[in-house]
Write an enzyme that holds these catalytic residues in place. Structure first.
Site, PDB file in Angstrom:
ATOM      1  N   CYS A   7       0.828  -1.203   0.000  1.00  0.00           N
ATOM      2  CA  CYS A   7       0.000   0.000   0.000  1.00  0.00           C
ATOM      3  C   CYS A   7       0.865   1.257   0.000  1.00  0.00           C
ATOM      4  CB  CYS A   7      -0.936  -0.005   1.209  1.00  0.00           C
ATOM      5  SG  CYS A   7      -2.382   1.071   0.991  1.00  0.00           S
ATOM      6  N   ASP A 126      -6.145  -2.682  11.555  1.00  0.00           N
ATOM      7  CA  ASP A 126      -4.958  -1.835  11.568  1.00  0.00           C
ATOM      8  C   ASP A 126      -4.753  -1.308  12.983  1.00  0.00           C
ATOM      9  OD1 ASP A 126      -2.804  -0.353  10.729  1.00  0.00           O
ATOM     10  OD2 ASP A 126      -3.934   0.978   9.411  1.00  0.00           O
TER      11      ASP A 126
END
Length: 205
Positions: A7, A126
């Site tokens: 990412c 996360d």
């Protein structure tokens, strides 16, 4: 074998190297306050150069549904990752048009309970921070274990790097792992040796 998403891609060189090294997906951050922000125009220029089998994911934070769908179509995304406080109704609305991955920040059991509300979608867990990801900090993976089998598709993120990704996979058994800062030379520019080692360790190659 666990899937890997790289990412925070901001340039074609890093995107192509990630794919050549075995990444299954790349992520573009469309959150303007992020250090890894990329414009839809630049993301499109990268997207059209990628092989068709590579999964393209756009990261959005509390964005309007119409804007999300417009960017997704323009950049040719396969999925959108909603990384803010998006209500489930908004997620469902967007999911009528494109695959939704819902990100949830985790620091305690309450956060895991909140994640369960979104379990109809693939879930990305996360580390909970004010910056909405990319912190380089891990969270207590054992928090996931009592809930692990209640998620159909679980993506683990938050402070992963080449050194700890294998341990994280062994503990959590996720469908996929997601890395950004853990394979960077600096925000927005990846370290290619780190990408190669991360993917090698994640996939047990």
């Amino acid at each position: 074998m666990v899937r890997v998403k790289i990412c925070g891609i901001t340039n074609l060189e890093d995107a192509l190297f990630s794919v050549e090294s075995g990444a299954d997906a790349v992520g573009f951050v469309f959150y303007p306050k992020s250090k890894r922000y990329i414009s839809p125009e630049d993301a499109r220029r990268i997207s059209v150069e990628l092989p068709p089998f590579v999964f393209r994911v756009g990261v959005f934070v509390n964005e309007e549904p119409e804007k999300i769908l417009d960017v997704a179509s323009y950049v040719q995304l396969n999925a959108v990752q909603l990384h803010g406080e998006e209500p489930i109704e908004l997620c469902r609305k967007i999911a009528e048009r494109i695959l939704v991955i819902k990100a949830v920040g985790v620091s305690n059991e309450r956060d895991m309970e909140r994640a369960l509300n979104y379990r109809e979608f693939p879930i990305l867990l996360d580390t909970k921070t004010p910056e909405y990801g990319g912190s380089g900090k891990t969270f207590d993976w054992s928090l996931i274990l009592p809930y692990r089998d209640r998620f159909r598709y679980l993506v683990l993120s938050g402070g992963l790097n080449p050194e700890n990704v294998r341990s994280a996979i062994d503990v959590v058994r996720p469908f996929a792992v997601d890395v950004s800062s853990g394979v960077e030379a600096f925000p927005g520019k990846k370290d290619h040796d780190s990408i190669k080692m991360f993917i090698k360790n994640a996939k047990g190659l």
